[in-house]
Scaffold this motif. Structure first.
Motif, mmCIF file in Angstrom:
data_model
loop_
_atom_site.group_PDB
_atom_site.id
_atom_site.type_symbol
_atom_site.label_atom_id
_atom_site.label_comp_id
_atom_site.label_asym_id
_atom_site.label_seq_id
_atom_site.Cartn_x
_atom_site.Cartn_y
_atom_site.Cartn_z
ATOM 1 N N GLY A 65 30.017 52.525 48.231
ATOM 2 C CA GLY A 65 30.452 53.444 47.184
ATOM 3 C C GLY A 65 31.408 52.826 46.177
ATOM 4 N N ALA A 66 31.503 51.495 46.144
ATOM 5 C CA ALA A 66 32.372 50.838 45.155
ATOM 6 C C ALA A 66 31.738 50.994 43.770
ATOM 7 N N LEU A 100 45.382 39.749 39.185
ATOM 8 C CA LEU A 100 44.196 40.585 38.998
ATOM 9 C C LEU A 100 43.744 41.206 40.319
ATOM 10 N N ALA A 101 43.813 40.449 41.389
ATOM 11 C CA ALA A 101 43.400 40.979 42.693
ATOM 12 C C ALA A 101 44.255 42.193 43.056
ATOM 13 N N GLU A 102 45.541 42.134 42.737
ATOM 14 C CA GLU A 102 46.403 43.269 43.043
ATOM 15 C C GLU A 102 46.063 44.466 42.158
ATOM 16 N N MET A 103 45.730 44.186 40.904
ATOM 17 C CA MET A 103 45.348 45.282 40.005
ATOM 18 C C MET A 103 44.077 45.978 40.484
ATOM 19 N N ILE A 104 43.223 45.241 41.167
ATOM 20 C CA ILE A 104 41.965 45.816 41.648
ATOM 21 C C ILE A 104 42.207 46.689 42.879
ATOM 22 N N THR A 105 43.050 46.220 43.786
ATOM 23 C CA THR A 105 43.236 46.973 45.033
ATOM 24 C C THR A 105 44.351 48.013 44.921
ATOM 25 N N PRO A 121 39.304 53.799 40.230
ATOM 26 C CA PRO A 121 39.209 54.124 41.662
ATOM 27 C C PRO A 121 40.298 53.393 42.463
ATOM 28 N N GLN A 122 40.848 54.102 43.448
ATOM 29 C CA GLN A 122 41.944 53.541 44.252
ATOM 30 C C GLN A 122 41.435 52.931 45.557
ATOM 31 N N ASP A 123 40.135 52.893 45.729
ATOM 32 C CA ASP A 123 39.610 52.532 47.055
ATOM 33 C C ASP A 123 38.981 51.137 47.149
ATOM 34 N N THR A 126 39.233 49.014 50.264
ATOM 35 C CA THR A 126 38.392 49.268 51.437
ATOM 36 C C THR A 126 36.898 49.215 51.113
ATOM 37 N N SER A 127 36.516 49.541 49.885
ATOM 38 C CA SER A 127 35.082 49.533 49.559
ATOM 39 C C SER A 127 34.588 48.129 49.239
ATOM 40 N N LEU A 128 35.537 47.212 49.003
ATOM 41 C CA LEU A 128 35.173 45.808 48.812
ATOM 42 C C LEU A 128 35.878 44.980 49.885
ATOM 43 N N THR A 129 35.268 43.880 50.273
ATOM 44 C CA THR A 129 35.936 42.984 51.222
ATOM 45 C C THR A 129 36.983 42.165 50.464
ATOM 46 N N ALA A 130 37.890 41.543 51.211
ATOM 47 C CA ALA A 130 38.906 40.691 50.582
ATOM 48 C C ALA A 130 38.242 39.574 49.786
#
Ligand code: HEC
Length: 148
Positions: A65-66, A100-105, A121-123, A126-130
């Protein structure tokens, strides 16, 4: 019929190759003359090991659902023109992959001027792997004009 033969032969070659590798790793050097019982491990790991960041950006990930980034963000390299979020060709020059990684998660940690919180989206944590988050961050960093 002919094509069937070809498939069988290809399989045998695969099994022999795998056995040779297994023997090499085990290092027991027995005088093996055609063992066939070695289970052939699935070699289907490359697809999941490599992240296609552009595909994620453009299409999202339906299985978790990402939502596709490109729905809301323009990025020339990806060919997307979304306008609900900032144009990612215009991120700050010092926004590197780690930022950028922090802005995404954690999009609400810092809200870009002129935009509201809770739209992105705030998820994604969890909807994407690290690995996927990291790949997206690197992809944006490398392809953005950083033209704020
Ligand atoms: C539903 C719309 C939407 C989706 C989908 C979305 N975003 Fe966003 N994004 C926004 C909005 C709105 C902002 C600005 C507010 C904020 O900072 O959270 C933003 C901010 C950002 C920023 C900060 C930009 C800057 O100028 O500093 C980045 C980076 C970003 N998003 C990346 C992504 C990525 C990568 C994805 C996909 C994994 C994604 N976004 C999906 C709406 C979205």
């Amino acid at each position: 019929m002919h094509s069937r033969e070809v498939i069988v032969r290809t399989r045998i070659v695969g099994i022999v190759a795998a056995s040779v590798v297994a023997l090499g790793v085990a290092g027991c050097g027995s005088d093996d003359s055609g063992s066939t019982s070695t289970p052939v491990p699935s070699s289907d790991t490359t697809a999941s090991a490599t992240v296609d960041a552009k595909d994620l950006f453009v299409n999202g990930k339906a299985s978790t659902g990402a939502v596709a980034c490109g729905n809301c963000h323009a990025l020339k390299a990806a060919g997307t023109t979304g306008t609900a979020g900032p144009n990612l060709d215009e991120i700050a020059p010092d926004d590197d992959a780690a930022v950028l990684a922090e802005m995404i998660t954690d999009p609400n940690a810092e809200i870009v001027a002129g935009y509201q919180k809770d739209i992105m989206p705030q998820d994604y944590g969890t909807s994407l792997t690290a690995d996927e988050v990291q790949a997206l961050a690197t992809y944006i960093d490398e392809n953005s004009d950083h033209a704020e």
